[in-house]
Design an enzyme around this catalytic site. Structure first.
Site, PDB file in Angstrom:
ATOM      1  N   GLU A  53       0.877  -1.183   0.169  1.00 47.53           N
ATOM      2  CA  GLU A  53      -0.141   0.018  -0.069  1.00 47.53           C
ATOM      3  C   GLU A  53       0.927   1.230  -0.051  1.00 47.53           C
ATOM      4  O   GLU A  53       1.723   1.297   0.880  1.00 47.53           O
ATOM      5  CB  GLU A  53      -0.896   0.122   1.469  1.00 47.53           C
ATOM      6  CG  GLU A  53      -1.969   1.129   1.028  1.00 47.53           C
ATOM      7  CD  GLU A  53      -2.995   1.165   2.262  1.00 47.53           C
ATOM      8  OE1 GLU A  53      -3.175   0.097   2.448  1.00 47.53           O
ATOM      9  OE2 GLU A  53      -3.751   2.080   2.526  1.00 47.53           O
ATOM     10  N   GLU A  78       4.934   5.279   3.627  1.00 41.98           N
ATOM     11  CA  GLU A  78       4.212   6.708   4.199  1.00 41.98           C
ATOM     12  C   GLU A  78       5.272   7.482   4.593  1.00 41.98           C
ATOM     13  O   GLU A  78       6.057   7.022   5.668  1.00 41.98           O
ATOM     14  CB  GLU A  78       3.225   6.312   5.085  1.00 41.98           C
ATOM     15  CG  GLU A  78       2.550   7.592   5.699  1.00 41.98           C
ATOM     16  CD  GLU A  78       1.823   8.361   4.610  1.00 41.98           C
ATOM     17  OE1 GLU A  78       1.046   8.003   3.690  1.00 41.98           O
ATOM     18  OE2 GLU A  78       2.261   9.592   4.461  1.00 41.98           O
ATOM     19  N   ASP A 105       9.158   7.657   0.736  1.00 44.16           N
ATOM     20  CA  ASP A 105       8.453   7.613  -0.452  1.00 44.16           C
ATOM     21  C   ASP A 105       8.238   6.275  -0.977  1.00 44.16           C
ATOM     22  O   ASP A 105       9.215   5.588  -0.987  1.00 44.16           O
ATOM     23  CB  ASP A 105       9.378   8.631  -1.244  1.00 44.16           C
ATOM     24  CG  ASP A 105       8.593   8.951  -2.569  1.00 44.16           C
ATOM     25  OD1 ASP A 105       7.906   8.010  -3.324  1.00 44.16           O
ATOM     26  OD2 ASP A 105       8.732   9.883  -3.028  1.00 44.16           O
ATOM     27  N   ASP A 127      -2.609  11.872  -2.749  1.00 42.03           N
ATOM     28  CA  ASP A 127      -2.514  13.677  -2.813  1.00 42.03           C
ATOM     29  C   ASP A 127      -3.193  14.040  -4.111  1.00 42.03           C
ATOM     30  O   ASP A 127      -2.597  13.667  -5.311  1.00 42.03           O
ATOM     31  CB  ASP A 127      -1.417  14.307  -2.362  1.00 42.03           C
ATOM     32  CG  ASP A 127      -0.974  13.828  -1.029  1.00 42.03           C
ATOM     33  OD1 ASP A 127      -1.357  14.777  -0.107  1.00 42.03           O
ATOM     34  OD2 ASP A 127      -0.096  12.969  -0.895  1.00 42.03           O
ATOM     35  N   ARG A 202      -9.459   7.208   6.566  1.00 40.18           N
ATOM     36  CA  ARG A 202      -9.453   8.548   7.085  1.00 40.18           C
ATOM     37  C   ARG A 202      -9.727   9.362   6.300  1.00 40.18           C
ATOM     38  O   ARG A 202     -10.431  10.540   6.279  1.00 40.18           O
ATOM     39  CB  ARG A 202      -8.270   8.741   8.131  1.00 40.18           C
ATOM     40  CG  ARG A 202      -8.466   9.918   9.130  1.00 40.18           C
ATOM     41  CD  ARG A 202      -7.368  10.112   9.710  1.00 40.18           C
ATOM     42  NE  ARG A 202      -7.330   9.275  10.863  1.00 40.18           N
ATOM     43  CZ  ARG A 202      -6.236   9.367  11.857  1.00 40.18           C
ATOM     44  NH1 ARG A 202      -5.583  10.292  12.102  1.00 40.18           N
ATOM     45  NH2 ARG A 202      -6.537   8.352  12.839  1.00 40.18           N
ATOM     46  N   GLU A 204     -10.693   9.367   3.014  1.00 40.96           N
ATOM     47  CA  GLU A 204     -11.888   9.243   2.378  1.00 40.96           C
ATOM     48  C   GLU A 204     -13.101   9.514   3.221  1.00 40.96           C
ATOM     49  O   GLU A 204     -14.052  10.185   2.538  1.00 40.96           O
ATOM     50  CB  GLU A 204     -12.144   7.493   2.245  1.00 40.96           C
ATOM     51  CG  GLU A 204     -13.378   7.027   1.863  1.00 40.96           C
ATOM     52  CD  GLU A 204     -13.646   5.484   1.589  1.00 40.96           C
ATOM     53  OE1 GLU A 204     -12.493   4.860   2.064  1.00 40.96           O
ATOM     54  OE2 GLU A 204     -14.525   4.859   1.303  1.00 40.96           O
TER      55      GLU A 204
HETATM   56  C1  LIG Z   1      -4.593  12.322   0.874  1.00 40.43           C
HETATM   57  S1  LIG Z   1      -3.607  11.219   1.812  1.00 40.43           S
HETATM   58  C2  LIG Z   1      -4.397   9.732   2.078  1.00 40.43           C
HETATM   59  C3  LIG Z   1      -4.048   8.725   3.077  1.00 40.43           C
HETATM   60  C4  LIG Z   1      -4.727   7.307   3.165  1.00 40.43           C
HETATM   61  N1  LIG Z   1      -4.770   6.560   1.894  1.00 40.43           N
HETATM   62  C5  LIG Z   1      -6.102   7.601   3.553  1.00 40.43           C
HETATM   63  O1  LIG Z   1      -6.855   7.419   2.402  1.00 40.43           O
HETATM   64  O2  LIG Z   1      -6.750   8.134   4.370  1.00 40.43           O
HETATM   65  C6  LIG Z   1      -2.183  10.844   0.755  1.00 40.43           C
HETATM   66  C7  LIG Z   1      -1.139  10.087   1.712  1.00 40.43           C
HETATM   67  O3  LIG Z   1      -0.251   9.434   0.833  1.00 40.43           O
HETATM   68  C8  LIG Z   1       1.167   9.806   1.131  1.00 40.43           C
HETATM   69  N2  LIG Z   1       2.064   9.874   0.029  1.00 40.43           N
HETATM   70  C9  LIG Z   1       2.079  10.998  -0.817  1.00 40.43           C
HETATM   71  N3  LIG Z   1       3.007  10.721  -1.729  1.00 40.43           N
HETATM   72  C10 LIG Z   1       3.483   9.607  -1.342  1.00 40.43           C
HETATM   73  C11 LIG Z   1       4.473   8.959  -2.025  1.00 40.43           C
HETATM   74  N4  LIG Z   1       5.438   9.034  -2.957  1.00 40.43           N
HETATM   75  N5  LIG Z   1       5.114   7.724  -1.255  1.00 40.43           N
HETATM   76  C12 LIG Z   1       4.223   7.207  -0.224  1.00 40.43           C
HETATM   77  N6  LIG Z   1       3.345   7.938   0.144  1.00 40.43           N
HETATM   78  C13 LIG Z   1       2.700   9.080  -0.197  1.00 40.43           C
HETATM   79  C14 LIG Z   1       0.957  11.038   2.115  1.00 40.43           C
HETATM   80  O4  LIG Z   1       1.963  11.488   2.573  1.00 40.43           O
HETATM   81  C15 LIG Z   1      -0.426  11.296   2.419  1.00 40.43           C
HETATM   82  O5  LIG Z   1      -0.262  10.560   3.598  1.00 40.43           O
END
Ligand SMILES: C[S@@+](CC[C@H](N)C(=O)[O-])C[C@H]1O[C@@H](n2cnc3c(N)ncnc32)[C@H](O)[C@@H]1O
Length: 221
Positions: A53, A78, A105, A127, A202, A204
């Site tokens: 994930e 994350e 990342d 994001d 969260r 969503e």
């Molecule tokens: C809008 S949040 C959604 C988090 C979670 N999936 C949820 O639905 O509650 C997007 C998440 O993706 C992470 N993220 C963004 N780019 C990423 C990357 N290149 N690798 C890992 N995580 C990343 C961000 O830090 C953030 O926590």
């Protein structure tokens, strides 16, 4: 190689709660994914499957799925420290033994993995970067799709969800252009309804996007 553009926002918000700070020090080192090339099957030799994930946020989805499937190894990436802290608390509460985390990342984790080692790949509510000048920061890019194709076993599923209509279109357009993937939808409800085993995340639940969630599932051909 050039550094890829940053796809995430802040990496830390408020100070971690004391328990989360303790788990970062004491639990994370024992379940951190390796930082040199590795085969995930070596981390759990009896694993029936390996799921990945990207951007698990606070880890509700990752850890609930891991609790449901103790015979599957879950890898999660994350960079957001408060998300990691929350995820560690879920792992500790459920005493999960089948989760390994990459505190950063996902694009620095995937090059460490061998070809065709992943059975399921989740990208849930990434994001959205809705402004035109920011779209190049979206995680879904041709290079990322090619890397996902390299990692996934034939027939393995990649599941993507967003509540931004333009990001759904963007993602669909790019996956449909990738011969390594097939969109599995056969009828509108296949992208309008969450998957049967979905766990609400969260982000969503906040409904911050401009449409109802859209659920895209692609199979590695
Ligand atoms: C809008 S949040 C959604 C988090 C979670 N999936 C949820 O639905 O509650 C997007 C998440 O993706 C992470 N993220 C963004 N780019 C990423 C990357 N290149 N690798 C890992 N995580 C990343 C961000 O830090 C953030 O926590």
């Amino acid at each position: 190689m050039d550094q890829p553009l940053r796809t995430y926002g802040r990496i830390k918000s408020r100070a971690l709660k004391p328990r989360q700070a303790r788990l970062m020090d004491q639990l994370l080192p024992s379940l951190a994914a390796p930082t040199t090339p590795f085969d995930p099957r070596e981390l759990k030799p009896d694993a029936a499957e390996v799921w990945l994930e990207a951007g698990f946020g606070a880890g509700e989805h990752l850890t609930t799925q891991a609790a449901r499937r103790p015979d599957t190894l879950f890898l999660g990436a994350e960079p957001f420290v408060n998300g990691l802290g929350a995820c560690l608390a879920h792992i500790d509460d459920a005493k999960l033994q089948n989760v390994r985390l990459h505190a950063g990342d996902v694009r620095s984790l995937t090059p460490l993995l061998p070809n065709a080692c992943i059975d399921r790949f989740y990208i849930l509510f990434p994001d959205p970067w809705p402004k035109v000048r920011h779209k190049k920061r979206r995680l879904i890019q041709p290079d990322f799709i090619a890397e996902a194709a390299r990692l996934l076993k034939p027939g393995a599923l990649l599941r993507f969800a967003t509540d931004w209509a333009d990001y759904a279109d963007w993602t669909l357009e790019r996956f449909l252009a990738a011969p390594a993937f097939r969109w599995t939808a056969e009828r509108a409800n296949d992208w309008r309804r969450p998957w049967a085993d979905h766990v609400t995340t969260r982000y969503e639940a906040k409904r911050l996007g401009d449409c109802a969630p859209i659920w895209l599932e692609f199979a590695r051909v």
